[in-house]
Design an enzyme around this catalytic site. Structure first.
Site, PDB file in Angstrom:
ATOM      1  N   GLY A  32     -51.531  22.317 -12.517  1.00  0.00           N
ATOM      2  CA  GLY A  32     -50.092  22.208 -12.791  1.00  0.00           C
ATOM      3  C   GLY A  32     -49.407  23.568 -12.669  1.00  0.00           C
ATOM      4  O   GLY A  32     -48.356  23.702 -12.029  1.00  0.00           O
ATOM      5  N   HIS A  33     -50.025  24.592 -13.265  1.00  0.00           N
ATOM      6  CA  HIS A  33     -49.468  25.952 -13.147  1.00  0.00           C
ATOM      7  C   HIS A  33     -49.540  26.434 -11.691  1.00  0.00           C
ATOM      8  O   HIS A  33     -48.589  27.030 -11.171  1.00  0.00           O
ATOM      9  CB  HIS A  33     -50.282  26.944 -13.989  1.00  0.00           C
ATOM     10  CG  HIS A  33     -50.329  26.654 -15.457  1.00  0.00           C
ATOM     11  ND1 HIS A  33     -51.477  26.249 -16.096  1.00  0.00           N
ATOM     12  CD2 HIS A  33     -49.373  26.739 -16.410  1.00  0.00           C
ATOM     13  CE1 HIS A  33     -51.228  26.100 -17.387  1.00  0.00           C
ATOM     14  NE2 HIS A  33     -49.965  26.380 -17.605  1.00  0.00           N
ATOM     15  N   GLN A  57     -43.173  30.620 -30.692  1.00  0.00           N
ATOM     16  CA  GLN A  57     -42.959  29.196 -30.478  1.00  0.00           C
ATOM     17  C   GLN A  57     -43.996  28.321 -31.190  1.00  0.00           C
ATOM     18  O   GLN A  57     -43.991  27.106 -31.034  1.00  0.00           O
ATOM     19  CB  GLN A  57     -42.908  28.863 -28.982  1.00  0.00           C
ATOM     20  CG  GLN A  57     -44.236  28.951 -28.262  1.00  0.00           C
ATOM     21  CD  GLN A  57     -44.050  28.859 -26.760  1.00  0.00           C
ATOM     22  OE1 GLN A  57     -43.455  29.733 -26.136  1.00  0.00           O
ATOM     23  NE2 GLN A  57     -44.541  27.792 -26.160  1.00  0.00           N
ATOM     24  N   GLN A 149     -38.121  21.053 -22.774  1.00  0.00           N
ATOM     25  CA  GLN A 149     -38.156  22.504 -22.531  1.00  0.00           C
ATOM     26  C   GLN A 149     -37.344  22.856 -21.283  1.00  0.00           C
ATOM     27  O   GLN A 149     -36.593  23.838 -21.271  1.00  0.00           O
ATOM     28  CB  GLN A 149     -39.613  22.939 -22.355  1.00  0.00           C
ATOM     29  CG  GLN A 149     -39.789  24.359 -21.883  1.00  0.00           C
ATOM     30  CD  GLN A 149     -41.247  24.794 -21.961  1.00  0.00           C
ATOM     31  OE1 GLN A 149     -41.770  24.994 -23.034  1.00  0.00           O
ATOM     32  NE2 GLN A 149     -41.902  24.925 -20.818  1.00  0.00           N
TER      33      GLN A 149
HETATM   34  P1  AMP Z   1     -47.715  26.439 -20.415  1.00  0.00           P
HETATM   35  O1  AMP Z   1     -48.748  27.422 -19.974  1.00  0.00           O
HETATM   36  O2  AMP Z   1     -48.304  25.169 -20.968  1.00  0.00           O
HETATM   37  O3  AMP Z   1     -46.652  27.053 -21.298  1.00  0.00           O
HETATM   38  O4  AMP Z   1     -46.956  25.975 -19.102  1.00  0.00           O
HETATM   39  C1  AMP Z   1     -46.354  26.910 -18.239  1.00  0.00           C
HETATM   40  C2  AMP Z   1     -45.495  26.171 -17.242  1.00  0.00           C
HETATM   41  O5  AMP Z   1     -46.312  25.271 -16.491  1.00  0.00           O
HETATM   42  C3  AMP Z   1     -44.410  25.309 -17.913  1.00  0.00           C
HETATM   43  O6  AMP Z   1     -43.237  25.363 -17.126  1.00  0.00           O
HETATM   44  C4  AMP Z   1     -45.016  23.940 -17.888  1.00  0.00           C
HETATM   45  O7  AMP Z   1     -44.061  22.905 -17.900  1.00  0.00           O
HETATM   46  C5  AMP Z   1     -45.761  23.973 -16.564  1.00  0.00           C
HETATM   47  N1  AMP Z   1     -46.804  22.952 -16.536  1.00  0.00           N
HETATM   48  C6  AMP Z   1     -47.752  22.745 -17.489  1.00  0.00           C
HETATM   49  N2  AMP Z   1     -48.482  21.647 -17.166  1.00  0.00           N
HETATM   50  C7  AMP Z   1     -47.979  21.168 -16.008  1.00  0.00           C
HETATM   51  C8  AMP Z   1     -48.294  20.058 -15.179  1.00  0.00           C
HETATM   52  N3  AMP Z   1     -49.280  19.208 -15.478  1.00  0.00           N
HETATM   53  N4  AMP Z   1     -47.557  19.868 -14.054  1.00  0.00           N
HETATM   54  C9  AMP Z   1     -46.538  20.721 -13.749  1.00  0.00           C
HETATM   55  N5  AMP Z   1     -46.198  21.782 -14.485  1.00  0.00           N
HETATM   56  C10 AMP Z   1     -46.904  22.009 -15.602  1.00  0.00           C
END
Ligand code: AMP
Length: 293
Positions: A32-33, A57, A149
Site C-alpha cells: 500500500g505504501h 496521534q 484522514q
Molecule cells: P501509515 O504508515 O499507516 O501511517 O500509512 C501511510 C500512508 O499510506 C497513509 O496515507 C495511508 O493511508 C497509506 N496506506 C496505508 N495502507 C494503505 C493501503 N492498503 N493502500 C493504500 N494506501 C495505504
C-alpha cells in the site's frame, strides 16, 4: 537514495531537486505504501518518503510503544520502489523541547474515528502540516483506506493554503480483499482469516446499493448483519455518511455516501471503507474532493 534524520540535512538535499512527490508514512512498509511511492515517482520524477511514528496521534492506551518497526527492511523496499530521499526524524527533531503548536481541523474530526480516538486527528494534522512544510513537495500522496484522514488533510491543506497538492490513491488489498495495513501483523492466524468479514460486509452493502437501496440505516444494517456473522470481530462503528461532511445520512442521495467501518479483533482495530454512488467533486466543491478517486 539519500537518507537523513534532520530537517536541516533534508532541506539541503531537497534544494538540489526539482519537482518532488512526497509520501508520509509510519514505516513497516507494505505494498500500500509502495504503490504511493511509485505513483509519486511516476508523476513527479523524484520521490521523498518520511518514516515517523508520530506520538501525537496515539492515545495513552494505544499501541505507540509496540507499533511495528523494521527500518532496514523499509529502506530496502524504498530503494526498490525508486525513492530518492528518505526522512527518518527522531521524536525530538519533530517535537523539540518547548514545542507548542498543534493543528485542529474542526467538524470533520468530531465523528467516526475521533469519537473513539480523541485527539488522533489533531496529532495527524499537526505532523502532516509540519512534514509538508519541511518537504516542500509539489504533491503529497495519501491512501484512501484512511478516508477520514484524507478528508482532514485535504481540508487542512486548503484552509491553510499549503501549496502542496494532496493526491488520494486507491486502497491496496491482499488477495483475499483485506486492506493492507502495518497493523495486520498483530492479527492471530484465526483473526487474520476472520478479518475478510470487513470486505464481505462492504460488498454486501455495495450490492444492495447497486440494486437500488438508498435507505442509509438499511445499508448500515446490512453491514452490521455480515459483521455479526463473525464473532471474532467486534464492530466499533458502522457509518454511512455524507462524503464531504461526514454527517450520518438518512438516505443516500446524489452526493453518494462514504460507507466506513472499524472492527476490533482482540486489541487490533481494522478500518475499511467503500464509496457508494458517483461523487461529482467538481459539482460539490470548488476544489477536488479528497475522496474523488
Ligand atoms: P501509515 O504508515 O499507516 O501511517 O500509512 C501511510 C500512508 O499510506 C497513509 O496515507 C495511508 O493511508 C497509506 N496506506 C496505508 N495502507 C494503505 C493501503 N492498503 N493502500 C493504500 N494506501 C495505504
Amino acid at each position: 537514495m539519500h537518507t537523513t534524520t534532520t530537517i536541516r540535512d533534508f532541506r539541503a538535499a531537497r534544494a538540489g531537486l526539482d519537482t518532488l512527490g512526497f509520501v508520509p508514512t509510519m514505516g513497516f512498509l507494505h505494498e500500500g505504501h509502495l504503490s504511493l511511492v511509485r505513483q509519486a515517482k511516476r508523476e513527479c520524477g523524484t520521490a521523498a518518503v518520511s518514516i515517523f511514528v508520530n506520538p501525537a496521534q496515539f492515545g495513552p492506551n494505544e499501541d505507540l510503544a509496540r507499533y511495528p518497526r523494521d527500518l532496514n527492511h523499509d529502506l530496502a523496499l524504498l530503494g526498490e520502489a525508486g525513492a530518492d530521499l528518505v526522512f527518518m526524524p527522531g521524536v525530538e527533531e519533530i517535537y523539540p523541547p518547548g514545542y507548542r503548536t498543534y493543528v485542529t481541523v474542526e467538524g470533520l474530526t468530531e465523528r467516526l474515528e475521533s469519537a473513539i480516538r480523541p485527539g488522533h486527528f489533531r496529532g495527524v494534522a499537526t505532523v502532516v502540516c509540519k512534514l509538508l512544510n519541511i518537504v516542500q513537495a509539489e504533491k503529497a500522496y495519501f491512501g484512501q483506506k484512511d478516508a477520514q484522514q484524507c478528508m482532514v488533510i485535504d481540508q487542512m491543506a486548503r484552509d491553510l493554503a499549503i501549496p502542496t497538492a494532496i493526491v488520494i490513491a486507491p486502497t491496496v488489498r491482499e488477495p483475499d480483499g483485506l486492506a493492507m495495513s502495518s497493523r495486520n501483523v498483530y492479527l492471530s492466524p484465526e483473526d487474520r482469516r476472520a478479518a475478510t468479514v470487513l470486505i464481505r460486509a462492504l460488498h454486501a452493502a455495495e450490492q444492495a446499493h447497486n440494486a437500488g437501496e438508498r435507505d442509509a440505516e438499511r445499508l448500515r444494517e446490512i453491514v452490521r448483519g455480515v459483521l455479526a456473522s463473525e464473532p471474532r470481530g467486534q464492530p466499533d462503528y458502522v457509518s454511512c455518511a455524507d462524503p464531504l461532511t461526514l454527517q450520518e445520512l438518512d438516505a443516500v442521495g446524489q452526493q453518494g455516501a462514504l460507507l466506513s467501518l472499524a472492527v476490533r479483533f482482540g486489541t487490533t482495530r481494522l478500518l475499511d471503507k467503500a464509496l457508494l454512488g458517483g461523487i461529482q467533486p467538481s459539482a460539490l466543491s470548488p476544489q477536488p474532493s479528497a475522496l474523488s478517486l
